[in-house]
Design a protein around this motif. Structure first.
Motif, PDB file in Angstrom:
ATOM      1  N   LYS A  35       0.826  -1.211   0.000  1.00 47.84           N
ATOM      2  CA  LYS A  35       0.000   0.000   0.000  1.00 47.84           C
ATOM      3  C   LYS A  35       0.860   1.261   0.000  1.00 47.84           C
ATOM      4  N   ALA A  58       2.807   4.446  -0.961  1.00 47.06           N
ATOM      5  CA  ALA A  58       2.641   5.427  -2.034  1.00 47.06           C
ATOM      6  C   ALA A  58       3.976   6.082  -2.375  1.00 47.06           C
ATOM      7  N   ASN A 107       1.512   5.251   3.516  1.00 40.02           N
ATOM      8  CA  ASN A 107       0.623   4.202   3.029  1.00 40.02           C
ATOM      9  C   ASN A 107      -0.726   4.763   2.608  1.00 40.02           C
ATOM     10  N   ASN A 108      -1.259   4.218   1.528  1.00 38.24           N
ATOM     11  CA  ASN A 108      -2.601   4.563   1.101  1.00 38.24           C
ATOM     12  C   ASN A 108      -3.578   3.636   1.829  1.00 38.24           C
ATOM     13  N   GLU A 109      -4.250   4.159   2.835  1.00 36.06           N
ATOM     14  CA  GLU A 109      -5.139   3.342   3.661  1.00 36.06           C
ATOM     15  C   GLU A 109      -6.572   3.321   3.133  1.00 36.06           C
ATOM     16  N   ALA A 160      -7.850   2.616  -0.205  1.00 33.34           N
ATOM     17  CA  ALA A 160      -7.746   2.196  -1.590  1.00 33.34           C
ATOM     18  C   ALA A 160      -9.130   2.033  -2.225  1.00 33.34           C
ATOM     19  N   ALA A 168      -0.537   2.648  -5.830  1.00 35.57           N
ATOM     20  CA  ALA A 168      -1.127   3.208  -4.609  1.00 35.57           C
ATOM     21  C   ALA A 168      -1.512   4.664  -4.818  1.00 35.57           C
ATOM     22  N   ASP A 169      -0.726   5.383  -5.603  1.00 34.29           N
ATOM     23  CA  ASP A 169      -0.993   6.798  -5.814  1.00 34.29           C
ATOM     24  C   ASP A 169      -2.265   7.052  -6.616  1.00 34.29           C
ATOM     25  N   GLY A 197      -4.867   5.095  -6.159  1.00 33.37           N
ATOM     26  CA  GLY A 197      -5.935   4.536  -5.344  1.00 33.37           C
ATOM     27  C   GLY A 197      -6.045   3.033  -5.334  1.00 33.37           C
ATOM     28  N   ARG A 201      -4.609  -0.727  -3.880  1.00 36.35           N
ATOM     29  CA  ARG A 201      -3.742  -1.579  -3.062  1.00 36.35           C
ATOM     30  C   ARG A 201      -3.369  -2.780  -3.913  1.00 36.35           C
TER      31      ARG A 201
END
Length: 406
Positions: free
Chosen positions: A204, A206, A216-218, A220, A240-241, A243, A245
């Motif tokens: 996850k 980014a 981290n992208n929490e 997604a 991740a950037d 959107g 996971r």
């Protein structure tokens, strides 16, 4: 008698024909050497790990990102020669490594420099490049005529080579040459199995931010399965950037197991070796994934194996494309972007079946740089849209992939 070039001083002026001349015995102070299968022996100053490494010699024209280059799993079984003369000034750190698994920690086997790696002068540096090379097990040599060697590759193609670093200067040039000639080479080799992850894992993380580093992208929006043929970390961060996971699975994972994860999309990652060899087991899996109707994004080796699965063919290139300054044209928009490339094989555009179109082409030599499947959510590129190292012109491809998942 092998051709020999004795060159210890990195400030020496060079003659481009020097590599073709017979030299005398190896210089007394030489602690490094590189033997080309054509019989050429080049001497210099050893760096990094001691010992002998064997691989395919290629040149890279990037002026930044040497750490990312040397940890890119796509360089497995290759010796990277940097055409930029001064390397090492930003040092090394753990954040800039690109490998994603323990198996992929040994990417490039060796490195060749014009000047000896300089001391670091950068606020992010944690280590001297020479010390970092030693820890990574990468054999280096500096003080050689990289311009002449690059010319040799451009005229005769990438060669099998053996590179040595002996601190005591004891180098057996005949044994080194035989090692180079005995190596089987990259063509016909399935190297993805060497660098792929052993187990499934989640990602996850980014893209890096100057204020906070990696986060981290929490939250997604998408779930993507990445088939790991040697995936770079920045591919996962770019996902991740936008959107997503990522669930990363080994290269040999079956289509049924991938689809059982119920992904919104599937990424076929970059990786090393001959796509036809890896395609022997991966192509049937990819065909099943195509038939599932899931959006698919192929990158580098993943692009080549997608092409094979669709009925096209790949072929070995003489010099390959290695650098961060390659112009590529997006045929859909007409936009020209500067991209990072690293491949020694290419898709034959004349072999594309009906319904499969070129989406990108290289403006250096007209070779294929991207595909799309008419009427299906399937795209791929030969270059590295994650751009590490290199420009960020191609980040939009991850957004295009996200749109397909919508």
């Amino acid at each position: 008698m092998p051709n020999q070039v004795a060159n210890q001083d990195p400030n020496t002026k060079f003659n481009s024909d020097e590599l073709s001349k017979n030299g005398s015995k190896s210089p007394e102070k030489a602690t490094g050497a590189i033997a080309l299968a054509d019989g050429t022996i080049v001497y210099g100053r050893g760096s990094g790990a001691t010992g002998i490494a064997v691989g395919e010699l290629c040149f890279n024209t990037a002026i930044t990102g040497y750490q990312e280059i040397l940890t890119d799993p796509s360089y497995c079984d290759q010796i990277v020669m940097f055409t930029f003369p001064h390397v090492g000034n930003v040092g090394a750190n753990e954040d800039d490594n690109e490998e994603s698994s323990d198996n992929a920690t040994s990417a490039a086997r060796g490195a060749v420099f014009r000047a000896h790696p300089t001391p670091p002068a950068n606020w992010r540096s944690k280590d001297h490049l020479g010390a970092w090379l030693r820890k990574k097990g990468i054999v280096g040599i500096s003080g050689v005529d990289t311009r002449a060697l690059t010319k040799r590759i451009r005229e005769g193609g990438m060669q099998k080579v053996a590179i040595a670093h002996a601190a005591d200067g004891q180098i057996d040039k005949d044994a080194l040459l035989e090692t180079a000639r005995a190596w089987s080479g990259v063509e016909g080799s399935d190297l993805a199995k060497t660098v792929t992850s052993e187990e499934r894992f989640e990602s996850k993380e980014a893209l890096w931010d100057i204020a906070d580093g990696y986060s981290n992208n929490e939250n997604a929006k998408y779930h993507v399965v990445v088939v790991d043929f040697g995936v770079k970390k920045n591919i996962l961060r770019n996902l991740a950037d936008v959107g997503a996971r990522a669930t990363v699975v080994p290269a040999t994972t079956s289509a049924d197991d991938i689809l059982a994860l119920n992904p919104d999309g599937i990424v076929l990652s970059n990786g090393p070796g001959d796509p036809a060899a890896t395609g022997e087991y991966a192509a049937p899996t990819i065909k099943a994934l195509i038939e599932s109707g899931k959006p698919i994004l192929g990158i580098c080796l993943g692009h080549q194996m997608l092409a094979l699965s669709l009925g096209a063919k790949t072929k070995k290139m003489a010099q390959g494309h290695h650098g961060a300054n390659h112009p590529v044209k997006d045929l859909e928009t007409g936009k020209v972007e500067i991209v990072s490339m690293n491949h020694g094989f290419t898709v034959d555009p004349d072999s594309l079946p009906e319904g499969v179109e070129q989406s990108h082409i290289s403006l250096f030599d007209g070779t294929n740089s991207g595909l799309r499947v008419v009427g299906k959510p399937i795209i791929s590129v030969q270059h590295h849209p994650e751009a590490s190292p290199g420009p960020q012109d191609s980040f939009y491809l991850f957004e295009r992939f996200a749109e397909l998942m919508n």
